[in-house]
Design an enzyme around this catalytic site. Structure first.
Site, PDB file in Angstrom:
ATOM      1  N   ASP A  99      69.967  62.024  75.354  1.00 21.18           N
ATOM      2  CA  ASP A  99      70.976  62.845  76.035  1.00 21.18           C
ATOM      3  C   ASP A  99      72.300  62.095  76.146  1.00 21.18           C
ATOM      4  OD1 ASP A  99      68.995  64.784  76.452  1.00 21.18           O
ATOM      5  OD2 ASP A  99      68.509  64.001  78.440  1.00 21.18           O
ATOM      6  N   ASP A 156      62.468  62.308  80.492  1.00 23.72           N
ATOM      7  CA  ASP A 156      63.721  61.900  81.122  1.00 23.72           C
ATOM      8  C   ASP A 156      63.422  60.806  82.131  1.00 23.72           C
ATOM      9  OD1 ASP A 156      65.354  63.730  79.742  1.00 23.72           O
ATOM     10  OD2 ASP A 156      64.928  65.312  81.194  1.00 23.72           O
TER      11      ASP A 156
END
Length: 164
Positions: free
Chosen positions: A143, A125
């Protein structure tokens, strides 16, 4: 066989969007990993920046503190959901572009994060949205694609007349 008999169905040609999401996701993750140290923060705007974080859990780091079984659990879910999305793409009517785009985005996001889980053991991330000292959990392109795909499905529900 049913596909050949019914030329009105099938939106598998939308898989190009899934492939694009996977390429952008993996390229951006590789770039960020080559440029940032773990948890280093690079501000871009007053409410947005980049950081490097590894997530062994799911959304919002759900189950990230578990002993490792969650990697395989979430991988299995991603495989099942991906197979279902491909099946649904194959069954969609030719004129259902909104759902096709949504399914393709969901699929690309699921496979982008699945690759990380299987190869790296965690999801990379790097996008960080914040307001003053309040941080939203870091996320990535996969995402984002999943979120956009879900929103498209919700919008599409309101666009179509209800079926009785």
């Amino acid at each position: 066989m049913e596909q050949a008999l019914n030329p009105e169905k099938g939106m598998l040609h939308w898989l190009w969007l899934s492939v694009l999401v996977i390429i952008l996701d993996q390229a951006s993750k590789a770039f960020v990993q080559s440029q940032l140290e773990m948890h280093e923060f690079v501000p871009v705007l007053p409410v947005f920046g980049f950081t490097l974080a590894y997530n062994t859990g799911a959304a919002f780091s759900f189950l990230s503190e578990a002993s490792g079984w969650q990697r395989w659990f979430f991988s299995l879910i991603a495989c099942g959901v991906s197979a279902l999305l491909i099946f649904w793409l194959k069954q969609l009517p030719k004129n259902d572009r909104w759902q096709a785009a949504a399914f393709a985005l969901l699929l690309g996001g699921a496979l982008g994060n699945l690759y990380d889980r299987l190869v790296l053991g965690h999801v990379v991330d790097f996008i960080l949205v914040h307001w003053e000292n309040h941080m939203f959990p870091a996320f990535n392109i996969a995402d984002s694609a999943i979120t956009i795909g879900a929103f498209i499905l919700i919008i599409d529900l309101f666009r179509k007349p209800s079926r009785q």
